[in-house]
Design a protein around this motif. Structure first.
Motif, short mmCIF file in Angstrom:
data_model
loop_
_atom_site.label_atom_id
_atom_site.label_comp_id
_atom_site.label_asym_id
_atom_site.label_seq_id
_atom_site.Cartn_x
_atom_site.Cartn_y
_atom_site.Cartn_z
N LYS A 98 1.25 -0.68 -0.20
CA LYS A 98 0.49 -0.17 -0.29
C LYS A 98 0.95 1.43 -0.34
CE LYS A 98 -3.73 2.15 2.09
NZ LYS A 98 -4.50 2.50 3.34
N GLN A 99 1.64 1.07 0.96
CA GLN A 99 3.09 2.21 0.80
C GLN A 99 3.70 2.33 -0.67
OE1 GLN A 99 6.55 1.83 3.25
NE2 GLN A 99 6.61 4.03 3.53
N LEU A 137 0.80 4.19 -3.26
CA LEU A 137 0.38 5.50 -2.93
C LEU A 137 1.58 6.75 -3.61
CD1 LEU A 137 -0.95 4.92 0.74
CD2 LEU A 137 -2.19 5.78 -1.74
N GLN A 138 3.13 5.80 -3.35
CA GLN A 138 4.60 6.51 -4.05
C GLN A 138 3.92 6.74 -4.96
OE1 GLN A 138 7.18 4.50 -1.83
NE2 GLN A 138 7.77 5.88 -0.51
N ILE A 152 1.13 6.48 -7.02
CA ILE A 152 0.26 7.10 -7.77
C ILE A 152 0.36 8.67 -7.09
CG2 ILE A 152 -2.61 7.52 -6.34
CD1 ILE A 152 -2.40 4.56 -5.77
N ALA A 153 1.63 9.39 -6.55
CA ALA A 153 1.65 10.69 -6.23
C ALA A 153 2.17 11.30 -7.41
CB ALA A 153 2.14 10.53 -4.83
N GLU A 192 -3.32 12.12 -12.69
CA GLU A 192 -4.54 11.60 -12.63
C GLU A 192 -5.43 11.39 -13.57
OE1 GLU A 192 -8.19 11.99 -9.41
OE2 GLU A 192 -6.52 13.02 -9.25
N THR A 215 -7.19 5.99 -6.31
CA THR A 215 -7.06 5.66 -5.02
C THR A 215 -8.10 4.95 -4.08
OG1 THR A 215 -8.35 7.58 -4.97
CG2 THR A 215 -5.94 7.26 -5.26
N ALA A 227 -6.42 1.66 -3.87
CA ALA A 227 -4.88 1.87 -2.81
C ALA A 227 -6.36 1.81 -0.96
CB ALA A 227 -4.46 2.69 -2.68
N GLN A 228 -7.03 2.07 -1.47
CA GLN A 228 -7.86 1.74 -0.02
C GLN A 228 -8.15 0.53 -0.38
OE1 GLN A 228 -11.16 4.22 -1.05
NE2 GLN A 228 -9.96 5.57 -0.88
#
Length: 377
Positions: free
Chosen positions: A351-352, A355-356, A358-359, A363, A370, A373-374
């Protein structure tokens, strides 16, 4: 060993990459041009299917929508796996539904629509809401209509009737709409001896009908058992040889088959980094008569499709556990251009890292990441 793949796209490309360490040579047949090409360089190696079959030890396929004369010629060679019946079932929803019924596998209730009387009967028999799917040539959400209210029926039938008029071989499969919680898939392999190996159940997220993210993590034992039973039933019914993908809807802990794909599959790309033997090597092992390899999840993994983009931010390559796979295609809106695999030691770390990633991704080109990711807790 020489393998001829029907189709010259990214799946043949990845089979070629996976086959090279095993001394398996891959050539690809472009059904549109009659050209034999190298799956990586696209260099033309010759023309003519008959000679290509004669030169090959094994013939297989990377997609289902293959002209029937091509299928017949390959089947007659005795070298074609998974075979004509499986490929036809994957390319025609009518045959697919018959297969699932014969195998005793659950899927959405359906009715075949060839004319307006069938259309009205489907509504009466199945109720609303309904999903209407083209029997032939439907993929990535194409060739589908939804009917939610009775007053929409007349206009919808006009659209479907116009579609049917374009091809006398075409038909529509009307299905009950399934209020599913998740879309899942199972990738597995069966060899000529009837031995089976399946990968972990994969959770999938689609955007506008096209796969966006596939996630493979441990812990879905009940769903895994259900999916394996259905996979075994379908694969054995077909006397299947090769990798087979089955897509499911999860409804309150129970699985219903959405569709099958008689080939390596987009939702199994994570196996390149998440398993000892990826789906591409596994397929080649099965069709070439080699022992099947391990399908165990070595580490939690996910895949992100790259759609319509021919570049990604370079900093993503610095992320740990990330692997980038390009397909060598010319950019086109919505086209599958490549994919990104991310792996980690455990779910929290995955997950970490996700998220890295995705950032760093725009988008606009990678929507709704996201949401997946949830799912990682």
């Amino acid at each position: 060993m020489k393998v001829l793949v029907l189709g010259a796209g990214q799946l043949a490309r990845m089979m070629s990459l996976a086959g090279a360490p095993l001394n398996i040579s891959i050539s690809a047949y472009d059904v549109n041009s009659d050209a034999i090409v190298h799956p990586l360089t696209q260099q033309q190696l010759g023309t003519g299917l008959t000679k290509a079959i004669a030169d090959a030890d094994v013939v297989t396929a990377e997609f289902e929508h293959i002209p029937l004369p091509v299928l017949a010629l390959c089947q007659a060679s005795g070298k074609f796996f998974p075979g004509e019946t499986a490929i036809k079932a994957g390319g025609d929803r009518r045959l697919e539904k018959q297969l699932l019924d014969s195998a005793g596998v659950r899927s959405a209730a359906y009715h075949i629509v060839n004319n307006e009387a069938d259309f009205k009967q489907a509504i009466q028999q199945l109720g609303l809401p309904l999903v209407f799917k083209s029997a032939l040539a439907g993929y990535d959400g194409k060739g589908q209509w939804r009917l939610k209210q009775p007053e929409q029926a007349a206009a919808l039938w006009q659209d479907i009737a116009a579609f049917l008029a374009t091809d006398q071989q075409q038909a529509i499969v009307a299905e009950q709409f399934i209020p599913f919680q998740r879309e899942l898939s199972l990738i597995g392999a069966r060899n000529a001896k009837g031995q089976l190996q399946v990968y972990p159940v994969t959770e999938n997220h689609h955007v506008n009908g096209v796969l966006s993210v596939s996630l493979a993590v441990a812990g879905n034992e009940s769903l895994q058992q259900q999916a394996q039973q259905m996979f075994s039933a379908v694969a054995n019914q077909l006397n299947y040889v090769g990798v087979l993908a089955i897509e499911f809807f999860e409804v309150d802990g129970q699985l219903l088959v959405n569709e099958i794909a008689p080939r390596v599959h987009n939702s199994g790309h994570w196996t390149q980094q998440g398993a000892d033997v990826c789906q591409f090597e596994q397929h080649l092992r099965a069709v070439c008569g080699l022992p099947l390899g391990s399908t165990a999840l070595v580490r939690p993994s996910l895949m992100v499709n790259i759609l319509g983009e021919d570049t990604v931010p370079q900093p993503i390559l610095a992320l740990p556990g990330l692997h980038l796979h390009w397909y060598g295609k010319t950019k086109r809106a919505g086209r599958k251009m490549g994919h990104i695999n991310v792996s980690a030691a455990d779910t929290a770390q995955l997950k970490q890292r996700f998220l890295q990633l995705i950032a760093l991704l725009p988008e606009s080109a990678f929507p709704e990441l996201t949401q997946m990711a949830q799912r990682l807790n």
